[in-house]
Design a protein around this motif. Sequence first.
Motif, PDB file in Angstrom:
ATOM      1  N   ARG B 161      42.743  23.868  35.508  1.00  0.00           N
ATOM      2  CA  ARG B 161      41.402  24.093  36.018  1.00  0.00           C
ATOM      3  C   ARG B 161      41.517  24.779  37.375  1.00  0.00           C
ATOM      4  N   THR B 165      35.641  22.203  36.959  1.00  0.00           N
ATOM      5  CA  THR B 165      35.179  22.454  35.599  1.00  0.00           C
ATOM      6  C   THR B 165      33.789  23.068  35.658  1.00  0.00           C
ATOM      7  N   ASN B 166      33.666  24.251  35.085  1.00  0.00           N
ATOM      8  CA  ASN B 166      32.414  24.989  35.203  1.00  0.00           C
ATOM      9  C   ASN B 166      31.397  24.629  34.159  1.00  0.00           C
ATOM     10  N   SER B 167      31.880  24.149  33.027  1.00  0.00           N
ATOM     11  CA  SER B 167      31.003  24.171  31.882  1.00  0.00           C
ATOM     12  C   SER B 167      31.316  22.988  30.991  1.00  0.00           C
ATOM     13  N   SER B 172      36.646  25.832  29.806  1.00  0.00           N
ATOM     14  CA  SER B 172      36.789  25.989  31.247  1.00  0.00           C
ATOM     15  C   SER B 172      38.213  26.399  31.592  1.00  0.00           C
ATOM     16  N   ASP B 173      38.959  26.835  30.584  1.00  0.00           N
ATOM     17  CA  ASP B 173      40.326  27.292  30.831  1.00  0.00           C
ATOM     18  C   ASP B 173      40.299  28.657  31.515  1.00  0.00           C
ATOM     19  N   PRO B 174      41.245  28.883  32.412  1.00  0.00           N
ATOM     20  CA  PRO B 174      41.285  30.202  33.052  1.00  0.00           C
ATOM     21  C   PRO B 174      41.669  31.281  32.051  1.00  0.00           C
ATOM     22  N   ASN B 217      36.153  31.265  34.858  1.00  0.00           N
ATOM     23  CA  ASN B 217      37.024  30.117  35.089  1.00  0.00           C
ATOM     24  C   ASN B 217      38.261  30.462  35.897  1.00  0.00           C
ATOM     25  N   ASN B 660      30.698  33.603  31.059  1.00  0.00           N
ATOM     26  CA  ASN B 660      31.514  32.831  30.131  1.00  0.00           C
ATOM     27  C   ASN B 660      30.943  33.042  28.747  1.00  0.00           C
ATOM     28  N   THR B 702      28.277  32.142  36.189  1.00  0.00           N
ATOM     29  CA  THR B 702      28.684  31.354  37.334  1.00  0.00           C
ATOM     30  C   THR B 702      28.622  32.234  38.569  1.00  0.00           C
ATOM     31  N   THR B 729      27.075  27.135  38.050  1.00  0.00           N
ATOM     32  CA  THR B 729      27.005  27.695  36.703  1.00  0.00           C
ATOM     33  C   THR B 729      25.614  27.465  36.165  1.00  0.00           C
TER      34      THR B 729
END
Lengths: 549, 1036
Positions: B161, B165-167, B172-174, B217, B660, B702, B729
């Motif tokens: 991360r 965690t954005n979502s 939320s994986d880069p 992310n 995203n 985001t 986000t």
Amino acid sequence: MYSNKRIIQFFKYQAILTLIVIMTGSCKKFLEEVPTGNMTDQTVFTTAQEGAALIVGPYRSLASWTGGADDWGNYLPATLEYPTGKAYTSDTHVQIWKFQTNQISGDLLGDFNNQWNNWYQGVRDCNFSIAKIPGITEWSDAEIQSALAEVRTLRAWYYFCLVRYFGDVPLTTTVVSTLDSVQLPRTSLKQIYDEVIIPDLEFAVSSPLADARSSNGRVTKHVARAILADVYLTCAGYPYQEVATAPEKNWCVDGSWSASTYPVNSASAKDFLKKAQTNLNVLYGAYTLGTYDDLHDPAKNNSGEAIFQAQYLSGVTNNSIIPAALPGLSHVSMFGDEYGTFIPSTPYFKSYDPADKRIQDRQMFYFSDTKSTKYDPSQGPADKFGMAYLYKFYDQSAIKVTGQSGLNWSFYRYADILLMLTEVNWTLRSLGEAVSDDDMIKGINLVRARALLPAYRATDINLLAIMSERAYELVFENKMLWDQRRTRMCLVDGEGQFAAIESFFGHRPVDFSFEFGPMNLLAPISGTEIINNAQCLQNFGYLPKQSGQ
Amino acid sequence: MNDDNINSSESDIANDPPPVEIRGKVVDKNGLPLEGASVTVAGTSRGTTTNKDGVFTITVDSDKRAQLVISIVGFKTQTVDAKNNITITLEDSVEGLSDIVVVGYGTAKKSDLVGSVAQIKADKLVDRPIANVGNGLQGKIAGVQVVNQGAGVPGGKPMIRIRGTNSINTSSDPLFVVDGIIGVANALSTLNPEDIVAMEVLKDASATAIYGARGANGVIMITTKRGVNGKTQVDYSGSASRNVLQRHLYAMDADQLMYVYEQAMANGDKYGTINRAKDFRGATASGISYSEMPWLFEKVEKGDYILDLVGKDGNYYKPIYNTNWEELAFKPSTSNNHHVDIRGGGENAKYSASLGYTDQRGLMTKSWFKRYTGRITGDVKITKWLDMSTNISYARSQETNDDGITRSTAEVWSILPVQYPNDPNIGIYANRWGTNSDFNVGEQWYNIVFRRSQIFAFTNRDQTTGSIALNAKITPDLSLKTDFSVDYNAYKYNGYSGKLYGGNGTATINTQNTFYWQNQYYLNYDKKVGDAHKINAMLGLAWTKYYWENLNTSNSVFFSNFYEYHNIGAGAQTRPVPSSSDGESSLNSYFARVNYTYKNKYLLTATGRIDGSSKFGPNSKYGFFPSAGVAWRVSQEKFMEDVKGVGELKLRASMGKTGNQEIGSYVSQTYVGVGSVVLGGSSQTGIYPSQMGNPDLKWESTTQYDVGLELGVLDGRINLTVDYYYKVTKDMLLDVPLPRSTTTGTAKMNYGSVENKGWEFGLGAAIIDGANFKWNTDISISLNQNKILALGPTGAPIYVQTGAGNGTSILKVGEPIGAFFGLTRLGTYSTEEASLAARYGMLPGDLKFLDRNDDGKIDLYSDGGIIGYSFPKVLGGFNNYFKYKRFDASLNIQFVSGVNKAFVHESAEDRQLVSGGLNSTLQAWRPTAQNTMIAQMRPGNGGAYYQSYPDTHMISDASFIRGGSATIGYSFPVQAWKMQKIRAYISAANFFLITNVEGYDPEGSSLDKQYSLVPNVDKYQYPNPSIYSFGVNVSF
């Protein structure tokens, strides 16, 4: 500054790039999305084969009747028996103690969520098919009417289960296609009976469907008649008749239930009973009672006394109740687990007449078995059972060979019809209608004759006799809960016979820590529904409540 | 085209002053010539490179005092006065590489960066054997959280991360960009860390927005090794590692188990109607007793055993076996790693090739991960103005599937043997494998040794990635780059579950193929106007497409274990049902970036990207993702000249929007499902409404704000980077829970909002920089606060995984993602509290929970609350690098604080006597010890009720300090052997752990509880080993 040659070279190169870009296709088409593996709501159904698939779809939720309740070892039929006070488990993974101590709530594992979800899935499937079937151009009018009759019968069945279990519930009869109107308040159960369940079934009974038995699990007019008779009988009792005294009242949420006399003496009750009688009379004599062995023989699926069944096929769609009905950890079967979670209580069992054939070894009950080859290749005797277990779900081949059962689950079988017929006739006579002695006893005595019990005279018939016979014959076929609720009466366990039938209110089952009160007439509304549907209020006495309730 | 043309045209440029040609040589500190060093005339775009003798010639203006800038990767850049016949000695530079960082669609000098970009180079990433790049990142970069999800499971992929965690329902994986290929699948598990030169983590919007719809992310850029100009270089690295169990889970031993059995049965009547058939106590037994179980119990004299276990025959018995399943399941193991690469080339063509082999063994027997990798790269100068670079890489990985197996180490009775002896006196048990049902209270749990012999499951992955990139220099300032890249993945799962005692045997084969291609074109314009203005601009467009196809099949009813999954047709299941699906998605993008620098002091970067995605509704296909950032290099100002010691002081600020789109294909569409329905003994096809569509579905976005400070003092010996960021986000792609009365239960809708804000501190210090001894320290600290600002249409909380046996969590407005939800366990009811207990239908000795609304009922929703958080408040790393003469050493310590973990060992305490259980059950309530969290012993499988809820008792503080790694290496003097390097090292990983949690590890989840929103749920987690390694690095 640069040589022309280089610039020309560059443009040559750029031309190749441009070509690739053009070959990649135009932008608009590039982002178009066409699902390959699923039809969408844009698909138009016109062929007879598509129509057939539209009919079959709504049947899928019937098989969920024996599905899991999200609680290890707990299957949905058990959750319809635990509240009656006449069930036992030898394994306490399942939380029967919550029923025994009045601690159940809408979030109690999956019991109430799964029933809610299964029956509503059925309703949605039906609504979808009902909307699409008229578009099948390859069908004649009569074929479309038959198809609609079949699906509407199923919709009535799903709603009939919902209102008996939960009371008032959200009502939808169309396909919900937009996401902005998905939260609905509960509709009065009387309105659902009046506007959906009864019209759907009456439509089927007057449709071009065959007025014959179902031999393939599909709805026929006989199926519609059986359900409709049960619906009428239920509407002649509770809660319909009490709601009818003040339809505008929020009965389920208030919990102000108090009526307790049965039968209910009203014009509408009599009318319902007469209509029930008509349909039962059509079915009377159209079937014969076989042996008790037929009940647990998958080869007798959809035949003999079967009228309407959840359909199973070993290894494809399995009946999950079989291992739950086995003695817990008894090592008698090929099943991975023997749960011991679907067992009539010992006082219930002791209320049978000792002469009753049904409680003789390996009729409807059994008391011992041999070890499965999985545990003992020589199939030596298993440990002695501490109590009687149900043999009516003993699918021999599943238990001893395959570990997968294709035994159908009966929603209606002929014995039930016979007992309903006696009840309807006795009730009508009690309400002052003319019914012959023979009409009153002809149903129940056929059932008793098979159990090698003496025939009743008309004067022997009363509510205790009828309900006792239903309890003996239909034991753990998920009938007692509905019987208790529609009559507001409960059987009192006894020795050799049920000691009495008494008012639901104040009845305290053996092993229960409390007396039944108004809240026990309904199940708690699914907890996930309460959370996701702000319009849906919880039933009286239960958790979780709607915010602000 | 020939070179003469170019030369003549270039000479046209330098017109006014008479030019002077000077000649020089570039060498390293050993005096060896450096080939390929870039030599430019300061303030001009004129430049050249050194030849293989390190020699260059260049033309300078004679009327100015010209300076030359000499740079080459791996050395410190030098600026010298232009003199003829000059010899320039370049110093090795650890910092040298970090001067240039890779950003989206290009590279930049670190000092020119406006965004928040962190770099980690190979020497710090791969300072010990690591199986994946995630392991190397742990604790190294501020703002990056790496959670070892599977803990010690071989091939386990960590969860990464970047800034929280954005979502909720989208990934939320880069984004992984490997050598320019965007979104390489499985980069964490298939990429061999030894192939990597450097990784950059792009954190703020100024850096990530160029990836638009895929940048929200954060982005991890990975650059792999490529060919070099000069002598062919061969590197080999190899290591062997020993994995050792570090902590223990204390299952009940045989004596403890028999004690609990006797107690539980004696208490049974208090808690239910006891099933006497399960009561083996001789005096009371109606079923069998100890004397009838010769396979498990042997006769002893009275008093010879700690308990009086009396059989029906009146004799005394004791259990024959006392098996420690943990010891049998987890054994020390040895992993191996080998990697060789060859790099070389000349001025016009450079190449590299590498081969790698990784054999990672788990602690559990027969649990492993194997990976084979190969890469080839080529960089070719086609003409003076056109370069081509290509690479192709292949990776094959294979791992065992160990789901759920760890649980049997705690669930199987300790009184069972692995296998019974071949003894006729024990009848049918002779030679059988011990399973829980042999002790008649037990459910059918097979012991782990047996399971390992009967159940095989593997996952195979084949991955091929490749790209061809062309770079055309149109003018010295303008170039056009294009690439075509592919990423092909074939996934295959093969599993066989054997004929476990009468079972059927089930073979499963699932396959998935994915194919991705990207085609990008972008123009790069680099221009310096006078001394003050520097402009770099980029403009591009791209198409990408992603295809997937699945085929799953299984069969059962095998007459023999012989076939396993190798001949799936050998099974005789009535009706095996194969399934398949396929689909595709597309992106069409337009992007641009402008960097402007004024006098090297004021920096501005603006980016914009328009992405069109096939996944969204017709009206929302395109989204625009802009960003802007500014930086001020205060240290370049005149007034800073007097400030001693400050080498670099830069202030940065940026904002931007990223998107995203990591949802499946076709989710905006309303589906009609199809399935088989059994009717009348045959399967028929039925259709029904399935997925709820949403034609209005649009982008999740985001918006991120970032301010940063970079400070270098004491001649760059101490470097500090501080960042504060705020992200929000919006229009989350949320699976909105809907009423089941009208819908299928969820629909993907743009609802809800999440914020992340936090601080990042990165401190690098050259504490000691002596001639013989060097000590460098890097400290990274991250603080992230996550908060849900809005959820679905009703604002109602979303409960996740409710019910016993789960780490139940809640998504609730005002609370962070990953909040544990449950009841508050107060303890147990005491004898004095009998009437209070009765209010809840309970007895003294039963569990006591907080009745929040005091309604006399215990209900999870109504009485539950937030009982913990699964993401940490603070995390970081303390990394040290030492050098003493020929020795080198490193020490990496990780710390995490302010986090909870759920331990869902329900059978340990709640489900007493259902199976083996943990020895904490011994602390159960008893009349003489009523102050406990554990209910009085009772026979769960003998007919007594028990309670089991997600509650506070299973939540613990999971803060920890871990010895991440420690390494000591020695480089041998090898000049005499005509080799460049031989280094040998020993290292230890996970070599100490300070924590309060029980269980194997404070981090991660058990395999079947890996939820990205709640990464800390342990239900018999796979143990995380301590790893001790020996390795060598050799260069020829």
